[in-house]
Scaffold this motif. Structure first.
Motif, short mmCIF file in Angstrom:
data_model
loop_
_atom_site.label_atom_id
_atom_site.label_comp_id
_atom_site.label_asym_id
_atom_site.label_seq_id
_atom_site.Cartn_x
_atom_site.Cartn_y
_atom_site.Cartn_z
N ASP A 12 0.86 -1.18 0.00
CA ASP A 12 0.00 0.00 0.00
C ASP A 12 0.90 1.23 0.00
OD1 ASP A 12 -1.88 2.15 0.91
OD2 ASP A 12 -3.26 0.45 1.15
N ASP A 13 0.51 2.27 -0.75
CA ASP A 13 1.34 3.48 -0.79
C ASP A 13 1.14 4.35 0.45
OD1 ASP A 13 -1.30 3.87 -1.87
OD2 ASP A 13 -0.69 5.87 -2.53
N ASP A 14 0.17 4.02 1.30
CA ASP A 14 -0.08 4.77 2.53
C ASP A 14 0.66 4.10 3.68
OD1 ASP A 14 -1.08 5.89 4.88
OD2 ASP A 14 -3.09 6.16 4.06
N PRO A 15 1.70 4.72 4.23
CA PRO A 15 2.47 4.08 5.31
C PRO A 15 1.64 3.82 6.55
CG PRO A 15 3.17 6.38 5.00
CD PRO A 15 2.27 6.04 3.86
N HIS A 16 0.62 4.67 6.80
CA HIS A 16 -0.24 4.47 7.97
C HIS A 16 -0.98 3.14 7.86
CE1 HIS A 16 -3.05 5.15 11.22
NE2 HIS A 16 -4.06 5.01 10.38
N ILE A 17 -1.51 2.85 6.66
CA ILE A 17 -2.24 1.59 6.47
C ILE A 17 -1.29 0.41 6.58
CG2 ILE A 17 -3.45 0.19 4.74
CD1 ILE A 17 -4.90 2.71 3.87
N ARG A 18 -0.09 0.56 6.02
CA ARG A 18 0.89 -0.53 6.14
C ARG A 18 1.21 -0.80 7.62
NH1 ARG A 18 3.77 2.35 2.20
NH2 ARG A 18 5.55 2.63 3.62
N ASP A 19 1.42 0.27 8.38
CA ASP A 19 1.73 0.10 9.80
C ASP A 19 0.56 -0.55 10.55
OD1 ASP A 19 4.16 1.26 9.38
OD2 ASP A 19 3.60 3.23 10.17
N LEU A 20 -0.65 -0.11 10.22
CA LEU A 20 -1.85 -0.62 10.89
C LEU A 20 -1.99 -2.12 10.67
CD1 LEU A 20 -4.32 0.62 12.48
CD2 LEU A 20 -5.53 0.61 10.28
N LEU A 21 -1.86 -2.54 9.40
CA LEU A 21 -2.03 -3.95 9.08
C LEU A 21 -0.87 -4.79 9.59
CD1 LEU A 21 -3.54 -3.83 5.47
CD2 LEU A 21 -4.67 -4.49 7.59
N THR A 22 0.33 -4.25 9.48
CA THR A 22 1.51 -4.99 9.96
C THR A 22 1.40 -5.27 11.45
OG1 THR A 22 2.96 -4.10 8.25
CG2 THR A 22 4.01 -4.87 10.27
N PHE A 23 0.97 -4.26 12.22
CA PHE A 23 0.80 -4.44 13.67
C PHE A 23 -0.24 -5.52 13.96
CE2 PHE A 23 -1.44 -3.40 17.62
CZ PHE A 23 -0.39 -3.43 18.52
N ALA A 24 -1.39 -5.44 13.26
CA ALA A 24 -2.47 -6.40 13.51
C ALA A 24 -2.05 -7.82 13.12
CB ALA A 24 -3.72 -5.99 12.74
N LEU A 25 -1.34 -7.95 12.02
CA LEU A 25 -0.92 -9.27 11.56
C LEU A 25 0.13 -9.87 12.49
CD1 LEU A 25 -0.77 -8.45 7.75
CD2 LEU A 25 -2.23 -10.19 8.78
N GLN A 26 1.08 -9.05 12.91
CA GLN A 26 2.11 -9.55 13.82
C GLN A 26 1.52 -9.92 15.17
OE1 GLN A 26 5.11 -6.47 13.85
NE2 GLN A 26 5.96 -7.09 11.88
N LYS A 27 0.52 -9.16 15.62
CA LYS A 27 -0.17 -9.49 16.86
C LYS A 27 -0.86 -10.85 16.76
CE LYS A 27 -3.37 -7.45 20.23
NZ LYS A 27 -4.30 -6.32 20.50
N ALA A 28 -1.30 -11.19 15.52
CA ALA A 28 -1.96 -12.49 15.29
C ALA A 28 -0.95 -13.62 15.06
CB ALA A 28 -2.90 -12.39 14.10
N GLY A 29 0.34 -13.29 15.14
CA GLY A 29 1.37 -14.33 15.01
C GLY A 29 1.90 -14.55 13.61
N LEU A 30 1.57 -13.65 12.67
CA LEU A 30 2.02 -13.79 11.30
C LEU A 30 3.23 -12.90 11.05
CD1 LEU A 30 -1.52 -13.61 9.72
CD2 LEU A 30 -0.02 -15.59 9.54
#
Length: 241
Positions: A12-30
């Protein structure tokens, strides 16, 4: 579970969205990787081969549609599309390209993670079924599974990803009758939201494309059951050129 060892590439070209999804995915163990545009995503995929790609549609340099098209030319890597608008055309085009799911912004990160987990679980339970051989010929029909190309008597027939997948599914077992649900499961995986009417529409388009070249008997309808590969001998009175 298999999904716990998966890596998701967030594009995604929006760093905020990348950070948001990365945090959620890592929290889920991915595990996660990030890319800011389609070109960077393709370069990352070539080097690290993620388990799934979250792909924004509207990006500069190379948009998500073109990026997905290039991914699909090389592999069946699962793709979940993100779009900034609820546009039916985008949704249809995304699914035609072989996207596994589609989420509209604004979205809940938890929902995106749940959808990603569902795709990864489905893949782990249902590894890609052995389709046709890389090169398949039956009557006048020819399929190149690696190149995603279909031909009728050596003339290429322009098919969408979904249309090609349907023909390849039928060709994998030429004497089997596939229900519409079985076709959906083979093309998109169990639980995918597609109606019987949509399958019928794809089959009509397939027949029309082959019929233009004389291949009107490529797919047979079995009333009350579904579809199977036809004799592929060519229908009398149609063009062979």
């Amino acid at each position: 579970m298999a999904i716990m060892h998966s890596t998701v590439l967030v594009v995604d070209d929006d760093p905020h969205i990348r950070d948001l999804l990365t945090f959620a995915l890592q929290k889920a163990g991915l595990a996660t990787r990030e890319a800011a545009d389609g070109e960077a995503a393709l370069a990352d995929i070539a080097l690290f081969v993620p388990s799934l790609v979250v792909l924004d549609i509207n990006m500069p340099r190379m948009d998500g549609i073109e990026t997905c098209r290039r991914i699909r030319a090389q592999s069946d890597l699962p793709v979940l599309f993100l779009s900034s608008r609820d546009d039916e055309i985008d949704r249809i085009l995304g699914m035609e390209l072989g996207a596994d799911d589609y989420v509209t912004k604004p979205f809940s990160p938890r929902e995106v993670v749940a959808r990603i987990a569902a795709i990864l679980r489905r893949i782990s339970r249902n590894p890609t079924p052995p389709p046709t051989p890389a090169q398949f010929a039956y009557g006048g029909l020819g399929l190149d599974a690696d190149g995603w190309r279909a031909t009728w008597r050596n003339v290429e027939v322009p098919l969408t990803v979904t249309e090609f997948s349907i023909v390849r599914t039928l060709a994998a077992a030429p004497h089997r009758v596939f229900t519409r649900d079985a076709i959906i499961d083979r093309v998109h995986g169990p639980g995918f939201a597609m109606t019987d009417r949509t399958i019928d529409s794809h089959v009509r388009n397939l027949r029309a494309k082959f019929a233009l070249l004389g291949g009107a008997d490529v797919i047979e309808t079995r009333a009350g059951l579904g579809y199977q590969l036809g004799p592929c001998l060519g229908a009398p009175g149609t063009s062979h050129g």
